[in-house]
Structures are given as C-alpha cells and as structure tokens.
Scaffold this motif. Structure first.
Motif, PDB file in Angstrom:
ATOM      1  N   VAL A   1      -0.475  45.386  84.537  1.00 52.92           N
ATOM      2  CA  VAL A   1       0.746  46.128  84.177  1.00 52.92           C
ATOM      3  C   VAL A   1       1.998  45.503  84.319  1.00 52.92           C
ATOM      4  N   ASP A   2       2.910  45.337  83.419  1.00 56.21           N
ATOM      5  CA  ASP A   2       3.982  44.466  83.484  1.00 56.21           C
ATOM      6  C   ASP A   2       5.051  45.284  83.131  1.00 56.21           C
ATOM      7  N   ALA A   3       6.345  44.608  82.855  1.00 52.54           N
ATOM      8  CA  ALA A   3       7.577  45.275  83.011  1.00 52.54           C
ATOM      9  C   ALA A   3       7.985  46.304  82.085  1.00 52.54           C
ATOM     10  N   CYS A   4       7.404  46.039  80.753  1.00 55.27           N
ATOM     11  CA  CYS A   4       7.765  47.016  79.617  1.00 55.27           C
ATOM     12  C   CYS A   4       6.891  48.364  79.882  1.00 55.27           C
ATOM     13  N   ALA A   5       5.773  48.474  80.538  1.00 53.92           N
ATOM     14  CA  ALA A   5       5.282  49.635  80.916  1.00 53.92           C
ATOM     15  C   ALA A   5       6.227  50.685  81.821  1.00 53.92           C
TER      16      ALA A   5
ATOM     17  N   SER B   1      -3.907  44.563  79.039  1.00 54.32           N
ATOM     18  CA  SER B   1      -2.489  44.445  79.544  1.00 54.32           C
ATOM     19  C   SER B   1      -1.464  45.445  78.989  1.00 54.32           C
ATOM     20  N   VAL B   2      -0.568  45.909  79.734  1.00 58.55           N
ATOM     21  CA  VAL B   2       0.088  47.100  79.439  1.00 58.55           C
ATOM     22  C   VAL B   2       1.557  46.323  79.722  1.00 58.55           C
ATOM     23  N   GLY B   3       2.391  46.367  78.533  1.00 61.09           N
ATOM     24  CA  GLY B   3       3.779  45.939  78.508  1.00 61.09           C
ATOM     25  C   GLY B   3       4.156  44.608  79.254  1.00 61.09           C
ATOM     26  N   ALA B   4       3.320  43.553  78.646  1.00 62.54           N
ATOM     27  CA  ALA B   4       3.515  42.120  79.272  1.00 62.54           C
ATOM     28  C   ALA B   4       4.874  41.547  78.722  1.00 62.54           C
ATOM     29  N   LEU B   5       5.326  40.864  79.759  1.00 60.33           N
ATOM     30  CA  LEU B   5       6.518  39.877  79.685  1.00 60.33           C
ATOM     31  C   LEU B   5       6.401  38.549  80.174  1.00 60.33           C
ATOM     32  N   LEU B   6       5.770  37.729  79.541  1.00 59.87           N
ATOM     33  CA  LEU B   6       5.149  36.667  79.781  1.00 59.87           C
ATOM     34  C   LEU B   6       6.009  35.165  80.208  1.00 59.87           C
ATOM     35  N   SER B   7       7.049  35.592  81.085  1.00 61.37           N
ATOM     36  CA  SER B   7       7.940  34.419  81.231  1.00 61.37           C
ATOM     37  C   SER B   7       7.504  33.596  82.304  1.00 61.37           C
TER      38      SER B   7
ATOM     39  N   GLY C   1       6.616  43.742  86.813  1.00 56.82           N
ATOM     40  CA  GLY C   1       5.837  45.088  86.779  1.00 56.82           C
ATOM     41  C   GLY C   1       5.747  45.806  88.077  1.00 56.82           C
ATOM     42  N   LYS C   2       5.976  45.000  89.283  1.00 55.47           N
ATOM     43  CA  LYS C   2       5.987  45.685  90.343  1.00 55.47           C
ATOM     44  C   LYS C   2       6.846  47.203  90.545  1.00 55.47           C
ATOM     45  N   GLY C   3       6.020  48.129  90.923  1.00 57.74           N
ATOM     46  CA  GLY C   3       6.433  49.501  90.814  1.00 57.74           C
ATOM     47  C   GLY C   3       5.988  50.097  89.657  1.00 57.74           C
ATOM     48  N   GLY C   4       5.354  49.544  88.689  1.00 57.57           N
ATOM     49  CA  GLY C   4       5.052  50.226  87.540  1.00 57.57           C
ATOM     50  C   GLY C   4       3.475  51.047  87.775  1.00 57.57           C
TER      51      GLY C   4
ATOM     52  N   LYS D   1       4.501  54.668  82.550  1.00 60.21           N
ATOM     53  CA  LYS D   1       3.923  54.681  83.818  1.00 60.21           C
ATOM     54  C   LYS D   1       2.951  55.919  83.925  1.00 60.21           C
ATOM     55  N   GLN D   2       3.200  57.060  83.519  1.00 62.52           N
ATOM     56  CA  GLN D   2       2.447  58.077  83.576  1.00 62.52           C
ATOM     57  C   GLN D   2       1.130  57.811  82.875  1.00 62.52           C
ATOM     58  N   GLU D   3       0.996  57.208  81.444  1.00 60.35           N
ATOM     59  CA  GLU D   3      -0.082  56.741  80.885  1.00 60.35           C
ATOM     60  C   GLU D   3      -0.853  55.800  81.749  1.00 60.35           C
ATOM     61  N   VAL D   4      -0.226  54.781  82.356  1.00 65.97           N
ATOM     62  CA  VAL D   4      -1.026  53.757  83.280  1.00 65.97           C
ATOM     63  C   VAL D   4      -1.754  54.467  84.379  1.00 65.97           C
ATOM     64  N   LYS D   5      -0.932  55.439  84.946  1.00 60.89           N
ATOM     65  CA  LYS D   5      -1.482  55.800  86.039  1.00 60.89           C
ATOM     66  C   LYS D   5      -2.610  56.752  85.756  1.00 60.89           C
ATOM     67  N   GLU D   6      -2.797  57.586  84.711  1.00 59.87           N
ATOM     68  CA  GLU D   6      -3.854  58.334  84.287  1.00 59.87           C
ATOM     69  C   GLU D   6      -4.976  57.299  83.665  1.00 59.87           C
ATOM     70  N   LEU D   7      -4.723  56.202  83.128  1.00 58.14           N
ATOM     71  CA  LEU D   7      -5.724  55.448  82.520  1.00 58.14           C
ATOM     72  C   LEU D   7      -6.537  54.826  84.036  1.00 58.14           C
ATOM     73  N   VAL D   8      -5.805  54.220  84.909  1.00 56.52           N
ATOM     74  CA  VAL D   8      -6.489  53.885  86.055  1.00 56.52           C
ATOM     75  C   VAL D   8      -7.165  55.167  86.804  1.00 56.52           C
TER      76      VAL D   8
END
Length: 590
Positions: free
Chosen positions: A218-222, A311-317, A248-251, A228-235
C-alpha cells in the motif's frame, strides 16, 4: 434569495463539501472576495502569517478532508505560495488556489499596476501555475463563472491535484442565480470501460489462483484517492500479508496498542495482540514498512520473496523506495493507480483503482480459497527497559512513542530524521500519517499541522494532532504556530533538537557551517506568540520521556503543547543513515 454574489457562491459551494476553513492572506485584489467568507454560516478565514505557510496549511487540511481552499492576491501573493502548491501537485493533494486578480477593465487597458511585472501581461502568473495545476480558469464572464468554479472544484476533488482560479476583483460582487446551489457538484468518477476492467479482473484472479505467496503493498495514493476502505476489505477477504511504503504509512490499519494499555498493564499488550491475531482484521495481517534495502530484514525478505504483489497507489520516489532499491523476485506485479492499472508489462489506461478494486472485492474470495495464510512479521511495540538517566536517541524514541499513540491520531513528521524515524513506529488503527516524502520541502509540516488541526477539530475536538519537527525545519515556518495560538488549537509540537540540519550533515558536510543554525530558546515560542493555554517541557533522558508518555494529563489534548526533545547532533535512525549514504553517492555520480 433569488441571486447571490459570485464570491459567496464560491464559498457556499465549498461549504457543501465541508470545507469550512479558508487559508491565505489579504491583498488589495482579493479583499472584496474575503468579505464573502463571513456571509457563509460556519466558515472561517484562517489568516496565515505568509502565503507559503498558507499553502502548506491548505495541504495539511486537504489530507484530512480531501479538499482545501487557498486565497492569495495577484503576483506577489500567488508566487509566494507556489512552493506549497507544487508540493500538493507532486503528492496528489486536492487544493483550490483562488487568486484575486485586477479588474477586467484594468487588464484590457494594460495598466501599469502594482504587483505586475510592468509589461501589461496579466496572464503570466497564470501560465506559471499551469505547470503545477490539474486544470485552471481565468474567469472573465459572469454568465459562465459558476459553471467554471464548479468544474474547478470538481477537478481538484476528483483528481486530487491543485487547481488555479483567477478571479477578477470586479466580478466578485456581481450576482448569479442562487438556485444553482441546489444542483450538487457531480463528484462521481468516470466509469471504467467495462471490457477493459473485466480483462483486468480476469488477469488478477488468474494470478491470485496461481500464487502461493502473495502480498499487498500500500502506497500514498491509496489514501489520497480514497481507497483505504477497499484496501482494508481486500486484506480481510484474502488474508494476504499487507505492507506499506513510508508514504503509504497510515493507509492500512497496523494494530498498534494505545498508550493507555501500556500504562496500566504491559501484559495487556500481549493479550491484545493475541486477540487481534485471532481475527480476520487487516491489522492482524500488517507486516511492516517496505523501503527496499532500507527495510527491516524480515520485511525485506517477506516482500521480495513474494510470487505476486498487488500494489495499490504507488509513488515510487527515491526516499520512498530506499533510492530505488526495490528487489522484487517476481514479475507478477499488479499496479492499481488512480487513472490506470498495470499488470506485468500490460497497461490498461483509464481503469481507475477505486472502481476496479470494488469489482475485485466482489469476486476475489473464490479465487483465494486455497490460500493458506502465512505468518507476518511483527513490529516490536515497546523498548526493553533502560536506565532512566540514559540520554535519548532516535532509535529509542520512535519505538517507544508507538505505545503513546492512540487510535484516531493524526501524526505529522517533517522531512529529515522524523520522516525516516516514524517508519520504525507502529500506528494504532484509524491513524492518519502525514509526511511530505516526495516533495520534501523543509518546514512544510509546521504549516501542515495548522491545517490538519483545524480540519481535525472540525471533525472531532478530541482528535489529537501530533507534530515531530527538527529544530532546523522549525525555523523556516515557525510563524504558523502563532496562527495555531490565534485559533486556540491544541496540537502536540515535538521539536527534535539535534543542533542543526542533521539529515544534511549525514548526506554531506558533517561539520560544515552551512548545516548550522542559530540556536533558539524554543520553549519561549508559545509565550512569545501570546499563548494563554499552553504547556512546555524539555526532555533529555529516558526517565523524563517515560514520565511524559505515561502521564494521563499529558495524553489529553486540552492545550497546545511544545516538547523539546534533546538529541545528539549526529543521531539518526539506521534507515536514514543508509539513505543519506545512497543520496550522497547519487549526488556524486557523473
């Protein structure tokens, strides 16, 4: 009312989207516009110290509410804000930047007005902003103005990027039909192409069925694009291990245990963790923060040995990936983005992640019935006991503070030692993390804390907002603490005093004078800004820190607090030390 002014129309539209605080500074081309703020019930004008801080504050507010409004004046005001607007563009933050511009007649006559370049060009600053805006409008016709404002507000909200609006001073008081406010702004996403989305889903399900060791990253754009809800349910449905990046911390819920449990009975931590692990919660499947080679060894191994990565919402800096040191051993990578999806080397333009994930959630359960959940790495919650007189270190601080955080906190970490140190902590559930990892403008977080705390208190006065900022970064934007005091906000301001720019010293110039700062009496700042309800404290050793973190009174956000944390000059978390070495090498490359 049959008609209202265009200026009031703008702010009524923002109120409909629960934007109740407007950031910025007054200037002679926006004063009539600012009058209209006070006509809208419940809306307030923050009144910032300067435009750069106002842009940072709007960014912080938007990260809580998904939209913010910044108002500046033409030329001198808007240019002062552009660093903050650029950061919002880079990091996907919805922001409406409204600029009060000279009247249409003044523009037509090309008058040599103040705040101009003296060449009669009134669109030059608009053109500058176009490069860091999702869209823009330079309004000149009152009949089309409401629709243009609606379009700009919608784009800022939907695309989570800044939008520029030039609003001539003479149009603000002209009337438009009030009935237009009865038609809500359409904030729905454009529907994905059904055939393309179906192909994506079929491919993803096939990969999941074939996978033995899948993970979710999980990355920032999630968070930015409301997934965030979709990610939670997917997990929860798949039970795949889930990891975040620094941005993505906090996502996703991490399952940290609040300080109250730690204070009353340390054994409750074990009981809570055991209970959590016995559920299908997303927090029970959280494995840590992945930063490439800078990751904890067990996290690095778990991610890089996966045979499927969702990978959800990646910002690969660079700072988000450990200087691009991701080392996936699989090519089975699915990237869900806000405006496209990528599976291995195939890209599906326009297949937006929110709708696509919602579709996936309806069918993914059947695809992973044969999956056997594997153990996930565990983040240590608290430090082992240490002598009270022992001096503080970053390693100790970031691990210990995890047990002081509580559910619902908003935790803001400045570029530098704080942004890297927070990776070592574990958040309680429903925690929001704010850190400008990509743009990395030093001083950003002081302004962002103002915006975040004003947004938080509009939602829940008991929600805590906690800032960690270095003594050097603080000096760039310290004036915004005055605005916090003006509005009687109650954030926690942790100032990490390590005698200058430690992150810069680690990269280059350990003893160079350009990395020094003039030492301030930081604890005198709150009384300097005329705070009435405040607390200041300085901590230098573990005993003093423990007394603070175990105090029930301190845990209650009933006043603004500044805590000066005294640290050794070159002390930093281990991942920052390594990142600084990588950055130094990159800077030296031909």
């Amino acid at each position: 009312m049959a008609e209202i002014t265009l200026g009031r129309y703008l702010f009524e539209r923002l109120r409909q989207l629960e934007v109740m605080t407007i950031f910025g500074l007054p200037g002679d081309f926006n004063l009539s516009l600012l009058d209209k703020i006070y006509e809208v019930d419940g809306m307030r004008w923050a009144g910032n110290a300067n435009e750069l801080n106002a842009a940072y504050a709007a960014d912080g507010y938007s990260r809580i509410k998904r939209l913010a409004c910044l108002v500046t004046t033409f030329g001198v005001g808007e240019l002062s804000a552009l660093n903050g607007v650029g950061g919002a563009y880079a990091e996907h933050v919805g922001l409406l930047h409204v600029v009060g511009v000279p009247s249409i007649s003044s523009q037509a006559k090309q008058l040599l007005l103040h705040h101009t370049l003296g060449n009669g060009d009134f669109t030059v600053f608009h053109r500058m902003s176009n490069n860091i805006s999702q869209t823009s409008a330079f309004i000149s016709d009152i009949s089309s103005a409401p629709a243009e404002l609606d379009r700009c507000i919608r784009d800022a909200y939907i695309y989570q990027r800044p939008v520029y609006v030039g609003l001539p001073a003479n149009l603000v008081d002209l009337k438009v039909p009030a009935s237009l406010l009865n038609i809500p702004i359409d904030l729905s996403l454009k529907q994905n192409d059904p055939d393309a989305e179906e192909e994506v889903i079929e491919n993803v399900l096939t990969l999941i069925k074939q996978s033995k060791n899948p993970i979710i990253l999980v990355d920032a754009c999630a968070s930015r694009h409301d997934c965030k809800q979709e990610v939670k349910e997917l997990v929860e449905i798949t039970q795949f291990p889930v990891f975040t990046t620094p941005m993505g911390k906090g996502g996703v819920d991490e399952g940290g245990v609040s300080g109250e449990l730690y204070d009353n009975d340390p054994s409750l931590i074990k009981k809570m963790t055991a209970k959590l692990n016995g559920t299908r919660s997303a927090a029970a499947r959280f494995g840590g923060v992945y930063v490439g080679t800078l990751s904890e060894p067990h996290v690095k191994e778990a991610v890089e040995n996966a045979d499927l990565i969702l990978s959800v919402g990646a910002l690969l800096s660079d700072f988000n990936t450990g200087s691009f040191s991701y080392s996936y051993r699989t090519k089975n990578v699915v990237e869900f983005h806000s405006d496209y999806t990528k599976i291995k080397q195939a890209t599906f333009p326009g297949v937006q992640m929110k709708e696509c994930l919602q579709h996936l959630l309806r069918v993914v359960g059947d695809a992973c019935t044969d999956y056997e959940p594997v153990p996930v790495p565990k983040v240590k919650l608290v430090n082992t006991p240490a002598p009270r007189e022992k001096g503080l270190t970053q390693e100790w601080l970031w691990t210990r503070v995890s047990s002081w955080f509580r559910e619902g906190d908003i935790i803001i970490t400045e570029t530098g030692t704080s942004a890297f140190g927070i990776v070592q902590s574990k958040f309680p559930n429903n925690t929001i993390g704010i850190s400008q990892v990509l743009w990395g403008s030093i001083g950003y977080t002081v302004g962002a804390t103002l915006g975040a705390v004003m947004a938080a208190e509009e939602i829940d006065p008991n929600k805590r907002v906690i800032l960690f900022v270095g003594d050097g970064s603080l000096q760039l934007t310290v004036q915004e603490i005055s605005t916090m005091v003006k509005w009687n906000t109650k954030p926690y301001l942790f100032v990490l005093n390590n005698d200058g720019y430690t992150i810069e010293r680690l990269i280059h110039g350990e003893n160079a004078s350009y990395n020094d700062i003039q030492p301030w009496d930081n604890l005198a700042l709150l009384p300097l800004f005329n705070a009435k309800n405040y607390e200041t404290v300085r901590i230098s050793n573990i005993g003093e820190a423990e007394d603070l973190f175990t105090s029930k009174a301190f845990a209650t956000n009933d006043k603004i607090r500044m805590v000066e944390v005294m640290l050794p000059r070159m002390d930093a978390s281990s991942n920052l030390v390594l990142q600084a070495q990588y950055s130094a090498q990159t800077n030296a490359e031909n």
